[in-house]
Design a protein around this motif. Structure first.
Motif, short mmCIF file in Angstrom:
data_model
loop_
_atom_site.label_atom_id
_atom_site.label_comp_id
_atom_site.label_asym_id
_atom_site.label_seq_id
_atom_site.Cartn_x
_atom_site.Cartn_y
_atom_site.Cartn_z
N MET A 263 19.50 49.14 95.47
CA MET A 263 19.08 50.44 95.97
C MET A 263 19.07 50.42 97.48
O MET A 263 18.64 49.46 98.09
CB MET A 263 17.68 50.77 95.42
N GLU B 28 14.08 59.25 94.33
CA GLU B 28 15.06 58.23 93.95
C GLU B 28 16.03 58.84 92.96
O GLU B 28 15.64 59.39 91.93
CB GLU B 28 14.36 57.02 93.32
N VAL C 79 17.72 56.75 97.91
CA VAL C 79 16.41 57.35 98.16
C VAL C 79 16.60 58.48 99.17
O VAL C 79 17.00 58.23 100.31
CB VAL C 79 15.39 56.34 98.69
#
Length: 406
Positions: A1, A304, A309
């Motif tokens: 991420m 998210e 994000v």
């Protein structure tokens, strides 16, 4: 991420948005959007003022974010990715958040319900038939935009709102300025002020002499203390612009797309089943999607999604034209196929802000597409396709003119 840093300092190589369409491919989204969609669901683009913002290119992520209460439509919030310098008006409730968005929207929603709109079909059919009779009685070639595509929805929305159609040159000219991408802020503000002033005066006239129309209903809301007359006038401007600009461009651009796909035009022209016409309308809405500047939002909280994000205060752009060309949802998406089930398209948006007037737009397009090509079976372009001026300069896509004959 990944985690987002300051969006203004991030990715200076981000491509500019809006992007340009490919020469010779006027119906397709820009190649840059297609490339972005193939690369990832979310990417970064650079705005007119140098800021970067999130671009959402895939259908699933678009619907998820448009339905997410953690993103805002309020143009006054810091980080909102405005498509141009803000001119001072929010164009009524479409650029507000709930609960005020919902409160104002409910005031004007009743005339746009499916049942109420269905009852308007004979009136819309009458308007379409009358405009076709004028085409048949007049000279050829003719500009289909000026003589048919623009008058039909203008007449319909004027009748619904209670606006004199005799004033159509005034409100059409000012509407064009408001939606023109390169209009200076002061030009846009002046056009908006002119329309708001016009509607403000018209609401006063409705108070003195109420009719069975939407503006008279808004006067009752003003007199009941639910709205100011300024709020009601801004609502009227929104409905007047949205009620004629988008549908007019769909009529003209849809006609051009069908002329470029004669097999699909023949299917539609010869259809005896109303469901074939309804299906053609949905497919043309998916295939063309004339609102081509993307729906704009700003995150209220960290979100998210798709391995990224979106930080609170970051802008989000949802370009529905590329969402409607997502091959994961629509097989062979760059092909016009009026027999496909295209009802899942996002041409009208998604979530609480999806287009209020979509039942009326669908009805008008069904009547137009179901009547025009049958009444004018020899309809064809009266110029070369490459000489047709497309609207690359505004927030609504279409053609400035469409010379045709038959």
């Amino acid at each position: 991420m990944t985690t987002a840093a300051n969006p203004a300092a991030e990715q200076p190589e981000a491509p500019e948005y809006p992007m340009s369409r490919a020469s010779g491919c006027p119906f397709d989204p820009p190649p840059g959007l297609k490339a972005a969609q193939q690369e990832a669901p979310l990417t970064r683009v650079r705005l007119w003022d140098g800021r970067t913002t999130w671009l959402v290119t895939r259908y699933a992520e678009q619907r998820a974010l448009l339905a997410d209460p953690r993103i805002s439509s309020d143009v006054t919030r810091p980080g909102y990715p405005s498509p141009a310098p803000v001119s001072g008006s929010r164009l009524s409730f479409i650029l507000m958040d709930d609960p005020e968005h919902g409160r104002q929207r409910r005031m004007v929603a009743p005339p746009f319900t499916v049942k109420r709109v269905a009852a308007m079909r004979p009136a819309v059919q009458r308007i379409v038939d009358e405009r076709i009779e004028r085409l048949l009685a007049g000279p050829k070639p003719v500009d289909l935009v000026e003589e048919f595509a623009l008058p039909v929805p203008s007449l319909v929305i004027c009748e619904l709102l209670g606006v004199p159609y005799a004033d159509h040159d005034f409100f059409q000219d000012n509407s064009k300025t408001i939606i023109r991408r390169d209009a200076a802020p002061e030009e846009r503000a002046a056009a908006m002020g002119a329309l708001v002033g016009y509607l403000h005066d018209l609401l006063g006239a409705k108070r003195a002499e109420p009719r069975e129309d939407l503006l008279s209903g808004l006067v009752e809301r003003v007199d009941g203390g639910e709205l100011t007359q300024q709020d009601a006038a801004e609502m009227g401007v929104l409905l007047l612009i949205a009620g004629h600009e988008t549908t007019a461009n769909m009529i003209a651009l849809g006609t051009l797309a069908l002329l470029e796909n004669p097999d699909q035009l023949a299917l539609l022209r010869d259809a005896e089943d109303e469901s074939v016409i309804a299906s053609a309308v949905e497919e043309l809405l998916r295939y063309l999607n004339i609102t081509h500047n993307g729906r704009r939002r700003v995150a209220l909280e960290d979100i998210e999604i798709a391995g990224e994000v979106i930080r609170a205060g970051e802008g989000v752009i949802v370009p529905n034209d590329i969402g409607n060309r997502d091959p994961e949802v629509f097989a062979d998406p760059d092909r016009l196929d009026i027999t496909r089930d295209a009802r899942r398209h996002v041409a009208f948006g998604f979530g609480v802000h999806q287009c209020l007037g979509q039942p009326l737009a669908r009805l008008e397009l069904q009547v137009v597409y179901g009547t025009l090509y049958r009444r004018l079976p020899g309809l064809r372009l009266a110029t070369d396709r490459d000489r047709i001026p497309f609207k690359h300069d505004g927030s609504v896509y279409g053609v400035h003119e469409l010379p045709v004959t038959w």
